[in-house]
Design an enzyme around this catalytic site. Sequence first.
Site, mmCIF file in Angstrom:
data_model
loop_
_atom_site.group_PDB
_atom_site.id
_atom_site.type_symbol
_atom_site.label_atom_id
_atom_site.label_comp_id
_atom_site.label_asym_id
_atom_site.label_seq_id
_atom_site.Cartn_x
_atom_site.Cartn_y
_atom_site.Cartn_z
ATOM 1 N N GLU A 1 0.939 -1.081 0.104
ATOM 2 C CA GLU A 1 -0.072 0.118 -0.148
ATOM 3 C C GLU A 1 0.866 1.139 -0.155
ATOM 4 O OE1 GLU A 1 -2.276 2.591 3.309
ATOM 5 O OE2 GLU A 1 -1.973 0.593 3.769
ATOM 6 N N ASP B 1 0.694 3.807 -3.196
ATOM 7 C CA ASP B 1 0.469 5.191 -3.206
ATOM 8 C C ASP B 1 1.412 6.030 -3.834
ATOM 9 O OD1 ASP B 1 -0.720 7.342 -1.443
ATOM 10 O OD2 ASP B 1 1.113 7.850 -1.056
ATOM 11 N N ASP C 1 -7.205 1.040 0.743
ATOM 12 C CA ASP C 1 -5.753 0.406 0.860
ATOM 13 C C ASP C 1 -5.422 -0.796 -0.082
ATOM 14 O OD1 ASP C 1 -5.447 1.997 2.850
ATOM 15 O OD2 ASP C 1 -5.647 0.576 4.557
ATOM 16 N N GLU D 1 -4.248 0.567 -3.604
ATOM 17 C CA GLU D 1 -2.865 0.907 -3.619
ATOM 18 C C GLU D 1 -1.865 -0.028 -3.637
ATOM 19 O OE1 GLU D 1 -3.205 5.561 -1.678
ATOM 20 O OE2 GLU D 1 -3.103 3.730 -0.269
#
Length: 249
Positions: free
Chosen positions: A62, A66, A135, A138
């Site tokens: 994650e 991101d 989450d 990502e």
Amino acid sequence: MSRPIRKREKNIGVKQKLKFQELQNRLGIHFTDENILYQAFTHSSYVNEHRIKSSEDNERLEFLGDAVLELTVSQYLFKNFPAMSEGDLTKLRAAIVCEPSLVNFAHQLSFGDYVLLGKGEELTGGRTRPALLADVFEAFIGALYLDQGLDKVIDFLQVTIYPKISEGAFSHVMDYKSQLQEIVQRSGQGSLEYLIVQEKGPAHNREFVSKVLLNDEILGTGIGKSKKEAEQKAAKQALDKIKSEKGTL
């Protein structure tokens, strides 16, 4: 192969593996290392319940996803909106990568159906929890980047996110009128005029139709729930017209 990977494979049953195979077939993406795909969908509650090392959940992916998502979206915006200021680019990117948007992307891809959860998290509705879905999206981006590289991430976003930007899904934070004004001023073509040419519908559900004109020539038409929205959509149509005619914004 390390012990954590073997143990995680053991705790993923045949039915779950078949679901992940179905997901790859549906997306048209096949991972070289399917373990990293499993990890992208592995919630910490599943790791805790199955006594797997904490590093085997999706939190590190994650973190990476991101950063990759911010880079790829930034690159797309930079290339496709050359008249947009740094401040407006930042606002638009924030709207695209914010949690509600990521949740919508995850929903559209049915990612919630594939998350590996502990029993407690499952019983309390974790599969539909917004933060969890954001989450997972990502983490999937991070996994795809590690497995296949940045170009494959961009290919994926060209199907899932970029078209929505182009279609105006984030127009509430995009100032198309300013972009159009900048182009007109730079080219010295004349002056713009916005006209509300129609109002329709009941008072509680009003719609406005706006036209934007350049030297009395109609460049675009927009329909919105407010005059401002209608004008923004008219400006976007005008920008699209200019782009198609000149090959550039």
